[in-house]
Write a protein that holds these residues in place. Structure first.
Motif, mmCIF file in Angstrom:
data_model
loop_
_atom_site.group_PDB
_atom_site.id
_atom_site.type_symbol
_atom_site.label_atom_id
_atom_site.label_comp_id
_atom_site.label_asym_id
_atom_site.label_seq_id
_atom_site.Cartn_x
_atom_site.Cartn_y
_atom_site.Cartn_z
ATOM 1 N N ALA A 183 0.831 -1.207 0.000
ATOM 2 C CA ALA A 183 0.000 0.000 0.000
ATOM 3 C C ALA A 183 0.863 1.255 0.000
ATOM 4 N N LEU A 184 1.839 1.321 0.903
ATOM 5 C CA LEU A 184 2.681 2.510 1.021
ATOM 6 C C LEU A 184 4.066 2.331 0.408
ATOM 7 N N THR A 185 4.480 1.107 0.225
ATOM 8 C CA THR A 185 5.800 0.866 -0.355
ATOM 9 C C THR A 185 5.713 -0.249 -1.383
ATOM 10 N N THR A 186 6.499 -0.142 -2.408
ATOM 11 C CA THR A 186 6.561 -1.200 -3.416
ATOM 12 C C THR A 186 7.812 -2.049 -3.258
ATOM 13 N N ALA A 187 8.652 -1.691 -2.298
ATOM 14 C CA ALA A 187 9.890 -2.443 -2.068
ATOM 15 C C ALA A 187 9.559 -3.824 -1.504
ATOM 16 N N SER A 188 10.369 -4.794 -1.841
ATOM 17 C CA SER A 188 10.180 -6.146 -1.333
ATOM 18 C C SER A 188 10.506 -6.206 0.150
ATOM 19 N N GLU A 189 9.599 -6.802 0.910
ATOM 20 C CA GLU A 189 9.851 -6.968 2.339
ATOM 21 C C GLU A 189 11.107 -7.802 2.570
ATOM 22 N N LEU B 98 -12.623 2.494 6.282
ATOM 23 C CA LEU B 98 -12.136 1.657 5.182
ATOM 24 C C LEU B 98 -10.713 1.220 5.488
ATOM 25 N N TRP B 99 -10.499 -0.101 5.544
ATOM 26 C CA TRP B 99 -9.161 -0.675 5.787
ATOM 27 C C TRP B 99 -8.530 -0.977 4.442
ATOM 28 N N VAL B 100 -7.345 -0.477 4.209
ATOM 29 C CA VAL B 100 -6.670 -0.619 2.922
ATOM 30 C C VAL B 100 -5.359 -1.376 3.128
ATOM 31 N N GLY B 101 -5.226 -2.530 2.491
ATOM 32 C CA GLY B 101 -4.002 -3.308 2.656
ATOM 33 C C GLY B 101 -3.878 -4.381 1.611
ATOM 34 N N SER B 102 -2.943 -5.313 1.815
ATOM 35 C CA SER B 102 -2.621 -6.278 0.767
ATOM 36 C C SER B 102 -2.834 -7.732 1.154
ATOM 37 N N ASP C 250 -5.954 -7.939 6.101
ATOM 38 C CA ASP C 250 -6.416 -6.629 5.647
ATOM 39 C C ASP C 250 -7.803 -6.646 5.009
ATOM 40 N N VAL C 251 -8.365 -7.827 4.853
ATOM 41 C CA VAL C 251 -9.718 -7.907 4.282
ATOM 42 C C VAL C 251 -10.650 -8.669 5.216
ATOM 43 N N ALA C 252 -10.397 -9.951 5.417
ATOM 44 C CA ALA C 252 -11.300 -10.756 6.237
ATOM 45 C C ALA C 252 -11.389 -10.230 7.667
ATOM 46 N N GLY C 253 -10.238 -9.870 8.254
ATOM 47 C CA GLY C 253 -10.234 -9.361 9.627
ATOM 48 C C GLY C 253 -11.049 -8.090 9.790
#
Length: 235
Positions: A13-19, A175-179, A184-187
């Motif tokens: 969401a905020l970063t495109t870098a690989s974790e 609104l919860w926004v995540g990946s 980030d969706v079901a919870g």
């Protein structure tokens, strides 16, 4: 979606870098210990990295320190620092994935439009390190909730309940926004919130799982978010 408050995750969401590129691994632990003339054996390094992903998912304040303590004890390695201090130094060496300029501009735009914005992230990093990453992107005033400080991580109910208290808004206005389709969706949906997934088109499987978990929309980037929101009424 007619919401007033946005809870935004960090990765994708905020970063495109690989974790993976910023994960504090045994190489960082070896470097820190070497400064104190302590050698981390190859067996200990392999042991640490083999357990790392599982322990990171615990994502509370002592998770990394507990893993360090366990591995060093298993391999008979004594060292003068506390495991919590070693964990902090490892995270500092690993660094944190930077917020993209595009994501920072999008959040700034939404703040200017009157939305409440909070960043919520499941991480074993110190809260201060992730707060610095936000500040470096010009988002230092955005409230931040990290599992490492809270002591519980998504999808634990206490994580969502704490975030909702910080939002001070009815769940139906959030609104919860995540990946992550679960975290980030079901919870959030189970706690009465709306959910939007941010996943690239290359992640077809995760996009499908997010939709099945109840995402109201699946975006390819955070920059698309303003287009799916109902503009807030101005006084």
């Amino acid at each position: 979606m007619a919401v007033t408050t946005l809870v935004v995750g960090y990765h994708h969401a905020l970063t495109t870098a690989s974790e993976q590129d910023f994960r504090p691994h045994s190489g960082h632990l070896r470097q820190v210990l070497a400064e104190h003339d302590i050698t981390l054996s190859e067996a200990a390094r392999a042991d640490f990295d083999r357990r790392l992903v599982t322990w990171q998912r615990l994502a509370h304040a002592s998770a990394m320190a507990d893993l360090i303590t366990m591995v060093l004890s298993r391999h008979g390695i004594d060292q003068p620092l506390s495991s919590s201090e070693l964990a902090v130094q490892m995270c500092e060496r690993a660094g944190d994935a930077p917020v993209t300029a595009e994501a920072a501009r999008t959040l700034t735009r939404l703040l200017e439009q009157g939305y409440g914005v909070l960043v919520a992230t499941t991480t074993c990093r110190p809260q201060e390190q992730r707060a610095k990453a936000l500040a470096d992107a010009g988002l230092g005033d955005v409230p931040l909730v990290t599992s490492s400080q809270l002591g519980v991580a998504a999808p634990h109910p206490e994580f969502y309940e704490h975030v909702l208290r910080r939002c001070a808004a009815a769940p139906g206005r959030v609104l919860w926004v995540g990946s992550d389709p679960i975290e980030d969706v079901a919870g959030p949906r189970a706690h009465g919130m709306h959910a939007a997934a941010v996943l690239p088109t290359t992640a077809a499987g995760r996009r499908e799982r997010a939709a099945r978990a109840g995402a109201h929309t699946v975006l390819t980037s955070l920059q698309e978010l303003p287009d799916v929101l109902v503009p807030l009424a101005r006084p």
